[in-house]
Each structure stands twice: as C-alpha cells, then as structure tokens.
Design a protein around this motif. Structure first.
Motif, PDB file in Angstrom:
ATOM      1  N   PRO A  15       5.625 -21.591  -6.135  1.00  0.00           N
ATOM      2  CA  PRO A  15       7.038 -21.541  -5.742  1.00  0.00           C
ATOM      3  C   PRO A  15       7.545 -20.114  -5.622  1.00  0.00           C
ATOM      4  O   PRO A  15       6.986 -19.186  -6.209  1.00  0.00           O
ATOM      5  CB  PRO A  15       7.747 -22.286  -6.879  1.00  0.00           C
ATOM      6  CG  PRO A  15       6.695 -23.108  -7.529  1.00  0.00           C
ATOM      7  CD  PRO A  15       5.422 -22.340  -7.396  1.00  0.00           C
ATOM      8  N   LEU A  16       8.608 -19.955  -4.878  1.00  0.00           N
ATOM      9  CA  LEU A  16       9.204 -18.640  -4.711  1.00  0.00           C
ATOM     10  C   LEU A  16       9.591 -18.061  -6.069  1.00  0.00           C
ATOM     11  O   LEU A  16      10.262 -18.719  -6.861  1.00  0.00           O
ATOM     12  CB  LEU A  16      10.444 -18.737  -3.821  1.00  0.00           C
ATOM     13  CG  LEU A  16      11.009 -17.369  -3.417  1.00  0.00           C
ATOM     14  CD1 LEU A  16      10.264 -16.828  -2.210  1.00  0.00           C
ATOM     15  CD2 LEU A  16      12.497 -17.474  -3.112  1.00  0.00           C
ATOM     16  N   HIS A  17       9.187 -16.823  -6.309  1.00  0.00           N
ATOM     17  CA  HIS A  17       9.480 -16.163  -7.576  1.00  0.00           C
ATOM     18  C   HIS A  17       9.278 -14.662  -7.400  1.00  0.00           C
ATOM     19  O   HIS A  17       8.760 -14.205  -6.379  1.00  0.00           O
ATOM     20  CB  HIS A  17       8.562 -16.673  -8.687  1.00  0.00           C
ATOM     21  CG  HIS A  17       7.134 -16.246  -8.519  1.00  0.00           C
ATOM     22  ND1 HIS A  17       6.312 -16.769  -7.541  1.00  0.00           N
ATOM     23  CD2 HIS A  17       6.381 -15.327  -9.185  1.00  0.00           C
ATOM     24  CE1 HIS A  17       5.118 -16.207  -7.613  1.00  0.00           C
ATOM     25  NE2 HIS A  17       5.142 -15.318  -8.606  1.00  0.00           N
ATOM     26  N   PHE A  18       9.677 -13.897  -8.403  1.00  0.00           N
ATOM     27  CA  PHE A  18       9.327 -12.483  -8.426  1.00  0.00           C
ATOM     28  C   PHE A  18       8.632 -12.173  -9.738  1.00  0.00           C
ATOM     29  O   PHE A  18       8.778 -12.890 -10.733  1.00  0.00           O
ATOM     30  CB  PHE A  18      10.565 -11.586  -8.236  1.00  0.00           C
ATOM     31  CG  PHE A  18      11.514 -11.572  -9.408  1.00  0.00           C
ATOM     32  CD1 PHE A  18      11.313 -10.710 -10.476  1.00  0.00           C
ATOM     33  CD2 PHE A  18      12.617 -12.413  -9.443  1.00  0.00           C
ATOM     34  CE1 PHE A  18      12.189 -10.690 -11.557  1.00  0.00           C
ATOM     35  CE2 PHE A  18      13.507 -12.406 -10.511  1.00  0.00           C
ATOM     36  CZ  PHE A  18      13.286 -11.538 -11.574  1.00  0.00           C
ATOM     37  N   ASP A  19       7.847 -11.102  -9.742  1.00  0.00           N
ATOM     38  CA  ASP A  19       7.139 -10.651 -10.940  1.00  0.00           C
ATOM     39  C   ASP A  19       7.704  -9.327 -11.407  1.00  0.00           C
ATOM     40  O   ASP A  19       8.307  -8.575 -10.638  1.00  0.00           O
ATOM     41  CB  ASP A  19       5.642 -10.503 -10.645  1.00  0.00           C
ATOM     42  CG  ASP A  19       5.000 -11.827 -10.266  1.00  0.00           C
ATOM     43  OD1 ASP A  19       5.235 -12.821 -10.981  1.00  0.00           O
ATOM     44  OD2 ASP A  19       4.273 -11.871  -9.256  1.00  0.00           O
ATOM     45  N   SER A  20       7.489  -9.033 -12.669  1.00  0.00           N
ATOM     46  CA  SER A  20       7.978  -7.790 -13.258  1.00  0.00           C
ATOM     47  C   SER A  20       6.958  -6.664 -13.141  1.00  0.00           C
ATOM     48  O   SER A  20       7.157  -5.593 -13.713  1.00  0.00           O
ATOM     49  CB  SER A  20       8.335  -8.018 -14.732  1.00  0.00           C
ATOM     50  OG  SER A  20       7.211  -8.494 -15.443  1.00  0.00           O
ATOM     51  N   TYR A  21       5.867  -6.912 -12.418  1.00  0.00           N
ATOM     52  CA  TYR A  21       4.828  -5.901 -12.243  1.00  0.00           C
ATOM     53  C   TYR A  21       4.402  -5.868 -10.776  1.00  0.00           C
ATOM     54  O   TYR A  21       4.640  -6.802 -10.014  1.00  0.00           O
ATOM     55  CB  TYR A  21       3.616  -6.216 -13.130  1.00  0.00           C
ATOM     56  CG  TYR A  21       3.219  -7.667 -13.114  1.00  0.00           C
ATOM     57  CD1 TYR A  21       2.527  -8.227 -12.031  1.00  0.00           C
ATOM     58  CD2 TYR A  21       3.550  -8.504 -14.175  1.00  0.00           C
ATOM     59  CE1 TYR A  21       2.182  -9.563 -12.011  1.00  0.00           C
ATOM     60  CE2 TYR A  21       3.216  -9.848 -14.159  1.00  0.00           C
ATOM     61  CZ  TYR A  21       2.530 -10.369 -13.076  1.00  0.00           C
ATOM     62  OH  TYR A  21       2.206 -11.704 -13.048  1.00  0.00           O
ATOM     63  N   ASP A  22       3.788  -4.774 -10.370  1.00  0.00           N
ATOM     64  CA  ASP A  22       3.238  -4.677  -9.023  1.00  0.00           C
ATOM     65  C   ASP A  22       1.940  -5.470  -8.955  1.00  0.00           C
ATOM     66  O   ASP A  22       1.237  -5.658  -9.957  1.00  0.00           O
ATOM     67  CB  ASP A  22       2.962  -3.222  -8.657  1.00  0.00           C
ATOM     68  CG  ASP A  22       4.239  -2.418  -8.494  1.00  0.00           C
ATOM     69  OD1 ASP A  22       5.269  -3.018  -8.134  1.00  0.00           O
ATOM     70  OD2 ASP A  22       4.206  -1.202  -8.731  1.00  0.00           O
ATOM     71  N   ASN A  23       1.600  -5.922  -7.759  1.00  0.00           N
ATOM     72  CA  ASN A  23       0.467  -6.822  -7.605  1.00  0.00           C
ATOM     73  C   ASN A  23      -0.227  -6.576  -6.269  1.00  0.00           C
ATOM     74  O   ASN A  23       0.422  -6.561  -5.220  1.00  0.00           O
ATOM     75  CB  ASN A  23       0.963  -8.276  -7.688  1.00  0.00           C
ATOM     76  CG  ASN A  23      -0.135  -9.289  -7.417  1.00  0.00           C
ATOM     77  OD1 ASN A  23      -1.318  -8.975  -7.501  1.00  0.00           O
ATOM     78  ND2 ASN A  23       0.266 -10.497  -7.086  1.00  0.00           N
ATOM     79  N   PHE A  24      -1.534  -6.361  -6.317  1.00  0.00           N
ATOM     80  CA  PHE A  24      -2.357  -6.364  -5.113  1.00  0.00           C
ATOM     81  C   PHE A  24      -3.035  -7.731  -5.046  1.00  0.00           C
ATOM     82  O   PHE A  24      -3.992  -7.998  -5.776  1.00  0.00           O
ATOM     83  CB  PHE A  24      -3.395  -5.241  -5.144  1.00  0.00           C
ATOM     84  CG  PHE A  24      -2.821  -3.882  -4.877  1.00  0.00           C
ATOM     85  CD1 PHE A  24      -2.691  -3.409  -3.581  1.00  0.00           C
ATOM     86  CD2 PHE A  24      -2.396  -3.076  -5.921  1.00  0.00           C
ATOM     87  CE1 PHE A  24      -2.161  -2.152  -3.329  1.00  0.00           C
ATOM     88  CE2 PHE A  24      -1.868  -1.828  -5.683  1.00  0.00           C
ATOM     89  CZ  PHE A  24      -1.749  -1.358  -4.375  1.00  0.00           C
ATOM     90  N   LEU A  25      -2.521  -8.608  -4.184  1.00  0.00           N
ATOM     91  CA  LEU A  25      -3.071  -9.960  -4.031  1.00  0.00           C
ATOM     92  C   LEU A  25      -4.208  -9.899  -3.021  1.00  0.00           C
ATOM     93  O   LEU A  25      -4.002  -9.566  -1.849  1.00  0.00           O
ATOM     94  CB  LEU A  25      -1.981 -10.925  -3.564  1.00  0.00           C
ATOM     95  CG  LEU A  25      -2.412 -12.373  -3.310  1.00  0.00           C
ATOM     96  CD1 LEU A  25      -3.000 -13.003  -4.572  1.00  0.00           C
ATOM     97  CD2 LEU A  25      -1.219 -13.197  -2.809  1.00  0.00           C
ATOM     98  N   THR A  26      -5.402 -10.223  -3.470  1.00  0.00           N
ATOM     99  CA  THR A  26      -6.616 -10.054  -2.670  1.00  0.00           C
ATOM    100  C   THR A  26      -7.240 -11.409  -2.369  1.00  0.00           C
ATOM    101  O   THR A  26      -7.576 -12.164  -3.296  1.00  0.00           O
ATOM    102  CB  THR A  26      -7.632  -9.177  -3.432  1.00  0.00           C
ATOM    103  OG1 THR A  26      -7.000  -7.954  -3.804  1.00  0.00           O
ATOM    104  CG2 THR A  26      -8.848  -8.892  -2.578  1.00  0.00           C
ATOM    105  N   GLN A  27      -7.395 -11.734  -1.102  1.00  0.00           N
ATOM    106  CA  GLN A  27      -7.955 -13.012  -0.709  1.00  0.00           C
ATOM    107  C   GLN A  27      -9.474 -12.897  -0.622  1.00  0.00           C
ATOM    108  O   GLN A  27     -10.010 -12.020   0.060  1.00  0.00           O
ATOM    109  CB  GLN A  27      -7.369 -13.463   0.626  1.00  0.00           C
ATOM    110  CG  GLN A  27      -7.646 -14.905   0.981  1.00  0.00           C
ATOM    111  CD  GLN A  27      -7.025 -15.890   0.000  1.00  0.00           C
ATOM    112  OE1 GLN A  27      -6.169 -15.524  -0.792  1.00  0.00           O
ATOM    113  NE2 GLN A  27      -7.456 -17.130   0.051  1.00  0.00           N
ATOM    114  N   ILE A  28     -10.173 -13.800  -1.304  1.00  0.00           N
ATOM    115  CA  ILE A  28     -11.640 -13.793  -1.336  1.00  0.00           C
ATOM    116  C   ILE A  28     -12.208 -14.895  -0.444  1.00  0.00           C
ATOM    117  O   ILE A  28     -13.052 -14.652   0.418  1.00  0.00           O
ATOM    118  CB  ILE A  28     -12.162 -13.978  -2.781  1.00  0.00           C
ATOM    119  CG1 ILE A  28     -11.501 -12.967  -3.729  1.00  0.00           C
ATOM    120  CG2 ILE A  28     -13.676 -13.855  -2.814  1.00  0.00           C
ATOM    121  CD1 ILE A  28     -11.792 -11.531  -3.405  1.00  0.00           C
ATOM    122  N   VAL A  29     -11.732 -16.120  -0.649  1.00  0.00           N
ATOM    123  CA  VAL A  29     -12.213 -17.282   0.112  1.00  0.00           C
ATOM    124  C   VAL A  29     -11.007 -18.068   0.603  1.00  0.00           C
ATOM    125  O   VAL A  29     -10.035 -18.266  -0.139  1.00  0.00           O
ATOM    126  CB  VAL A  29     -13.111 -18.201  -0.754  1.00  0.00           C
ATOM    127  CG1 VAL A  29     -13.512 -19.459   0.018  1.00  0.00           C
ATOM    128  CG2 VAL A  29     -14.346 -17.453  -1.222  1.00  0.00           C
TER     129      VAL A  29
END
Length: 237
Positions: free
Chosen positions: A124-138
């Motif tokens: 669901p739509l949300h925000f995080d309190s940290y930075d994030n590199f979301l990496t797609q593998i499969v």
C-alpha cells in the motif's frame, strides 16, 4: 538442526477499491472496508512449493485470487542466510561502508532486505523514514510515487481514534500508510485523490533496474509477476 520459520503474509492485495465495493455489495458482504490480511509462519520450502511455484507457472498471475497472493515482505533473509551475500554484489555507488555485508541497523550502513512474492502482491501507499534503493532481481513491478506535499490528499490511516480506519494494527502504527486502492479508486469516497493524481509519477521495474526512493516520498508497489526484489535501506549521515 534448527528449522527456520518465516512470516508469510497472506491476501497481500486487498485494498479499499471501487471494484471491491461493487463486488462485495452484490454479495451482501457487510465488511466491504475490511482489510483481512493475515500472517502465518511457514518453512521457506513450503512457501515456495505451495505459492511461489504455482504463481511462476501462471502467465495470468496478476489475476491470482487473494488467498494465493503471498509475500515474504521486507524480510531479513540475508541475516538468516548470510551465504546469500555470495549471490549478489552491491552496486558500486552503494559501497560506502566497504565490503558488502549485513548491517544490524540502518544507522550502521546499507541494510539489504528481501521481497519475495507471487504475482499481484501490493504494498500500500506509504512513506519510509530512510532512503531506499529498490532493486528488482526477478519479475516486474509497477511503482507509483507521490511527493510529500500531497500528504493531506492521500487519506493516511491512523492506528487509533479513527472510526473509518480500515486496519487497526502495527501496519498503521507510524501513521504513514494508506489502504486506498490507487489503481481502482472510488473517487466519490476519496475526492482529494483527484488532486493528488495530478502530481504522481510511475514506472515499471524490470530485472536489473534500481529505483532510488528518498525518505518521506510516498510509494505504492504492485507486482506484475512472480517477483524477487532487494531493498538497500539506509539513513543519511
């Protein structure tokens, strides 16, 4: 020998949507706004055999029924199975803390977590309190992002004191999440989303693609197929 059990989230695609409202009304369901996700502990082998393999064989996995939509979500699998570090390399621009390794906390550096699930999982739509590199593998994922200045138009849910709350549990404890279906929105119920939808961006994550999501930026994610992702989360120093 210790057998590890993993927290598998079930029905991980149920949100408050226009279509759901129509469907449940026709079925005389009085709980049209309930979000009945559940969680159970499973062996990783059982999770893969019962859910992941059938999903990977189903070309129409985006239409998979809710009871079969399952997610090992933001899990520290690498901490449990550190040998997995041998199966991937940290991108060069992420190697700010030396050699790739697991970190106990985000403050110590980059903390990799795994997202492993069937098709049609939804975060669901949300925000995080940290930075994030979301990496797609499969597999592939659809991502929609809203800037922080749209917070008043996104119908965030509070954990307590909200009679219209869809979920009252730890998922809403940070008051940073919305359980509105942003792809099938009931605009009569959520009219302010007409404003927010003038400001979002969207993309498709394919294998090998990395998306940087800065802290405080809202994001909604839906898997378009059986999927495996890694997120590298960290706090700026």
């Amino acid at each position: 020998m210790v057998i590890e059990l993993y927290p598998i989230e079930l029905c991980h695609n149920k949100l408050d949507s226009k279509t759901k409202k129509l469907q449940t009304t026709s079925n005389n369901d009085n709980n049209i706004n309930s979000i009945d996700w559940s969680e159970k502990l499973m062996k990783l082998k059982d999770f893969i055999e019962e859910y992941m393999i059938p999903s990977s064989k189903d070309n129409g996995s985006t239409n998979i029924e809710s009871l079969k939509v399952t997610y090992l979500a933001q899990h520290g699998l690498i901490e449990q199975l550190p040998s997995l570090l041998n199966d991937f390399k940290f991108p060069l621009f992420l190697q700010t803390t030396g050699d790739a390794k697991f970190h106990e906390t985000e403050e110590e550096g980059i903390s990799p977590h795994i997202w492993l699930g069937t098709g049609n999982t939804i975060t669901p739509l949300h925000f995080d309190s940290y930075d994030n590199f979301l990496t797609q593998i499969v597999g592939y994922k659809y991502v929609r992002l809203y800037p922080q200045n749209q917070i008043s138009n996104l119908y965030l849910k509070k954990d307590e004191g909200d009679e219209n709350n869809l979920v009252k549990n730890s998922k809403t404890s940070q008051n940073n999440i919305s359980f509105v279906d942003f792809e099938d929105t009931d605009f009569e119920k959520y009219p302010l989303l007409n404003i927010a939808n003038q400001h979002y961006t969207e993309c498709i994550l394919a294998p090998g693609v990395i998306l940087f999501i800065t802290s405080g930026y809202f994001h909604y994610v839906r898997s378009l197929s059986t999927s495996l992702s890694l997120c590298f989360c960290f706090i700026k120093k």
